[in-house]
Design a protein around this motif. Sequence first.
Motif, PDB file in Angstrom:
ATOM      1  N   UNK A 292     -31.415 -47.733  16.398  1.00 53.26           N
ATOM      2  CA  UNK A 292     -31.627 -48.434  17.666  1.00 53.26           C
ATOM      3  C   UNK A 292     -31.852 -49.923  17.405  1.00 53.26           C
ATOM      4  N   UNK A 293     -31.275 -50.750  18.263  1.00 53.52           N
ATOM      5  CA  UNK A 293     -31.425 -52.203  18.171  1.00 53.52           C
ATOM      6  C   UNK A 293     -32.326 -52.665  19.307  1.00 53.52           C
ATOM      7  N   UNK A 294     -33.394 -53.383  18.962  1.00 55.98           N
ATOM      8  CA  UNK A 294     -34.380 -53.802  19.960  1.00 55.98           C
ATOM      9  C   UNK A 294     -34.660 -55.293  19.802  1.00 55.98           C
ATOM     10  N   UNK A 295     -34.633 -56.006  20.915  1.00 50.07           N
ATOM     11  CA  UNK A 295     -34.956 -57.427  20.942  1.00 50.07           C
ATOM     12  C   UNK A 295     -36.412 -57.584  21.372  1.00 50.07           C
ATOM     13  N   UNK A 296     -37.170 -58.378  20.646  1.00 53.48           N
ATOM     14  CA  UNK A 296     -38.569 -58.659  20.991  1.00 53.48           C
ATOM     15  C   UNK A 296     -38.751 -60.172  21.052  1.00 53.48           C
ATOM     16  N   UNK A 297     -39.300 -60.663  22.177  1.00 52.27           N
ATOM     17  CA  UNK A 297     -39.654 -62.077  22.255  1.00 52.27           C
ATOM     18  C   UNK A 297     -41.156 -62.224  22.074  1.00 52.27           C
ATOM     19  N   UNK A 298     -41.567 -63.365  21.525  1.00 53.61           N
ATOM     20  CA  UNK A 298     -42.979 -63.529  21.175  1.00 53.61           C
ATOM     21  C   UNK A 298     -43.361 -65.000  21.168  1.00 53.61           C
ATOM     22  N   UNK A 299     -44.670 -65.244  21.258  1.00 54.13           N
ATOM     23  CA  UNK A 299     -45.189 -66.600  21.160  1.00 54.13           C
ATOM     24  C   UNK A 299     -44.970 -67.412  22.420  1.00 54.13           C
TER      25      UNK A 299
ATOM     26  N   UNK B 159     -31.024 -68.488  25.354  1.00 54.05           N
ATOM     27  CA  UNK B 159     -29.766 -68.447  24.604  1.00 54.05           C
ATOM     28  C   UNK B 159     -29.853 -67.461  23.443  1.00 54.05           C
ATOM     29  N   UNK B 160     -31.004 -67.442  22.754  1.00 54.23           N
ATOM     30  CA  UNK B 160     -31.171 -66.538  21.622  1.00 54.23           C
ATOM     31  C   UNK B 160     -31.187 -65.080  22.066  1.00 54.23           C
ATOM     32  N   UNK B 161     -31.835 -64.795  23.190  1.00 51.31           N
ATOM     33  CA  UNK B 161     -31.884 -63.420  23.700  1.00 51.31           C
ATOM     34  C   UNK B 161     -30.491 -62.947  24.097  1.00 51.31           C
ATOM     35  N   UNK B 162     -29.770 -63.771  24.837  1.00 49.60           N
ATOM     36  CA  UNK B 162     -28.427 -63.372  25.274  1.00 49.60           C
ATOM     37  C   UNK B 162     -27.506 -63.171  24.070  1.00 49.60           C
ATOM     38  N   UNK B 163     -27.675 -63.992  23.031  1.00 51.06           N
ATOM     39  CA  UNK B 163     -26.848 -63.855  21.834  1.00 51.06           C
ATOM     40  C   UNK B 163     -27.164 -62.570  21.080  1.00 51.06           C
ATOM     41  N   UNK B 164     -28.392 -62.042  21.242  1.00 44.44           N
ATOM     42  CA  UNK B 164     -28.806 -60.831  20.541  1.00 44.44           C
ATOM     43  C   UNK B 164     -28.341 -59.557  21.231  1.00 44.44           C
ATOM     44  N   UNK B 165     -27.872 -59.665  22.455  1.00 42.52           N
ATOM     45  CA  UNK B 165     -27.400 -58.493  23.178  1.00 42.52           C
ATOM     46  C   UNK B 165     -25.974 -58.162  22.759  1.00 42.52           C
ATOM     47  N   UNK B 166     -25.554 -56.900  22.876  1.00 48.22           N
ATOM     48  CA  UNK B 166     -26.257 -55.777  23.492  1.00 48.22           C
ATOM     49  C   UNK B 166     -27.343 -55.196  22.589  1.00 48.22           C
TER      50      UNK B 166
ATOM     51  N   UNK C  62     -33.026 -58.083  33.113  1.00 55.20           N
ATOM     52  CA  UNK C  62     -33.288 -56.864  33.888  1.00 55.20           C
ATOM     53  C   UNK C  62     -32.212 -56.608  34.921  1.00 55.20           C
ATOM     54  N   UNK C  63     -31.623 -57.666  35.463  1.00 58.09           N
ATOM     55  CA  UNK C  63     -30.666 -57.526  36.564  1.00 58.09           C
ATOM     56  C   UNK C  63     -29.213 -57.636  36.115  1.00 58.09           C
ATOM     57  N   UNK C  64     -28.980 -57.578  34.801  1.00 55.63           N
ATOM     58  CA  UNK C  64     -27.616 -57.627  34.286  1.00 55.63           C
ATOM     59  C   UNK C  64     -26.816 -56.411  34.737  1.00 55.63           C
ATOM     60  N   UNK C  65     -25.534 -56.613  34.962  1.00 50.96           N
ATOM     61  CA  UNK C  65     -24.639 -55.495  35.249  1.00 50.96           C
ATOM     62  C   UNK C  65     -23.896 -55.041  34.004  1.00 50.96           C
TER      63      UNK C  65
ATOM     64  N   UNK D  35     -29.950 -53.836  28.434  1.00 59.73           N
ATOM     65  CA  UNK D  35     -30.581 -52.838  27.568  1.00 59.73           C
ATOM     66  C   UNK D  35     -31.007 -51.609  28.367  1.00 59.73           C
ATOM     67  N   UNK D  36     -31.007 -50.474  27.696  1.00 59.18           N
ATOM     68  CA  UNK D  36     -31.393 -49.243  28.378  1.00 59.18           C
ATOM     69  C   UNK D  36     -32.838 -49.234  28.828  1.00 59.18           C
ATOM     70  N   UNK D  37     -33.687 -50.010  28.171  1.00 63.62           N
ATOM     71  CA  UNK D  37     -35.102 -50.119  28.550  1.00 63.62           C
ATOM     72  C   UNK D  37     -35.511 -51.576  28.444  1.00 63.62           C
ATOM     73  N   UNK D  38     -36.017 -52.126  29.538  1.00 62.50           N
ATOM     74  CA  UNK D  38     -36.487 -53.515  29.561  1.00 62.50           C
ATOM     75  C   UNK D  38     -37.977 -53.503  29.874  1.00 62.50           C
ATOM     76  N   UNK D  39     -38.758 -54.096  28.968  1.00 60.39           N
ATOM     77  CA  UNK D  39     -40.220 -54.105  29.099  1.00 60.39           C
ATOM     78  C   UNK D  39     -40.687 -55.548  29.225  1.00 60.39           C
TER      79      UNK D  39
END
Length: 397
Positions: free
Chosen positions: A187-194, A257-264, A310-313, A317-321
């Motif tokens: 599983x690939x998971x993106x985490x933002x922090x700080x 930009x970094x989050x979008x680049x890390x998707x999917x 969260x509102x992407x079509x 991600x299957x789970x957005x927290x």
Amino acid sequence: MLSGKRILLIIGGGIAAYKCLDLIRRLRERGAAVTPVMTRAAAEFVTPLSVSALAGEKVYTDLFDLTDEAEMGHIQLSRVADLVLVAPATADLMAKMAQGMAGDLATTLLLATDTPVMIAPAMNVRMWEHRATQRNLEVLKGDGVSVVGPNDGDMACGEYGPGRMAEPLEIVDAVVGALADGPLHGKRIVVTSGPTHEPIDPVRYIANRSSGAQGKAIAAALRALGAEVVFVTGPADVAPPDGVEVVRVETAREMRAAVLAALPADAAVFAAAVADWRVVGASDSKIKKVAGALPTLAFEENPDILAEVSQMTEDRPGLVVGFAAETNDVIENATAKRTRKGCDWIVANDVSPATGIMGGSENAVTLISDTGAEAWPRMGKDAVARQLAARIADALV
């Protein structure tokens, strides 16, 4: 967590070799078998007898030991392990690895192996920062060698800075992340922090208060369960965890930009304290203080990363927290935020001054989902992270 795994531990010749005694114990506590190999220089700092006693196995030291070659040749020794761990990885060992040298048992094993290799560097700060060492580090990373540490700290030589070997439990966490077949494996998971820093001029900025400790703990907990973690961090007070892909940013727009680049990705956890606004027309030079005159600052909204993802079509991600740090009406405000953003879960916490949570080592959160609000007891941030990671694993598997 490491039951049935075998670690070939190569101990280099540095003062940090003493930490390997505890490292061996910690690895064995988690079920791993440890086969120790010592360089001649390592034996100047710890004895083979001590290492053997803790590992419960023979220590290998000599490339030309005919008895050992009859029992287990060095080629076989290099390939029966699930991971080759070099700790401490001295500047000398790193250089020899980068050049493919094979002048003793340790370097021959490293050259002959087709097993994943991990190093825990340890050396004087000047040696670590030397261009030759940094070149060797990039060569090793390019060869697929994973790296844990080094940390900043006091050196045996009396200096301070990067070069201190990672602590045994940090190394164990990295080993677990590399080997454990956890529920989030694959599983690939993106985490933002700080926080994010939004410049006013080159020396001033606006930001939210955030140490990044909770985000770091979440990324480490997810990695320990086997996930591939992309860790997008603002300028936090804490160092990022080991074993994750680190993307460093400063501003909210850079974080977006970094989050979008890390998707999917299979999941995304937005623990960062992103600044809601930025200054319009930030100055390229320092704004000078003029007696009796106050500067006028105009603001505009920053991108809402949580809402956008969260509102992407496509590629959602299957789970957005999301996270909601509130000072009053915590549950009501966080529930409204979840509806407004469109995320699956919100982790709400009360950061009012009376709680003492902001900047502390503990957290008290409420997990809000479509099934309602679930309050968790106050606990350390690492414990919160492990509990949240377990819930994410349940949701994704």
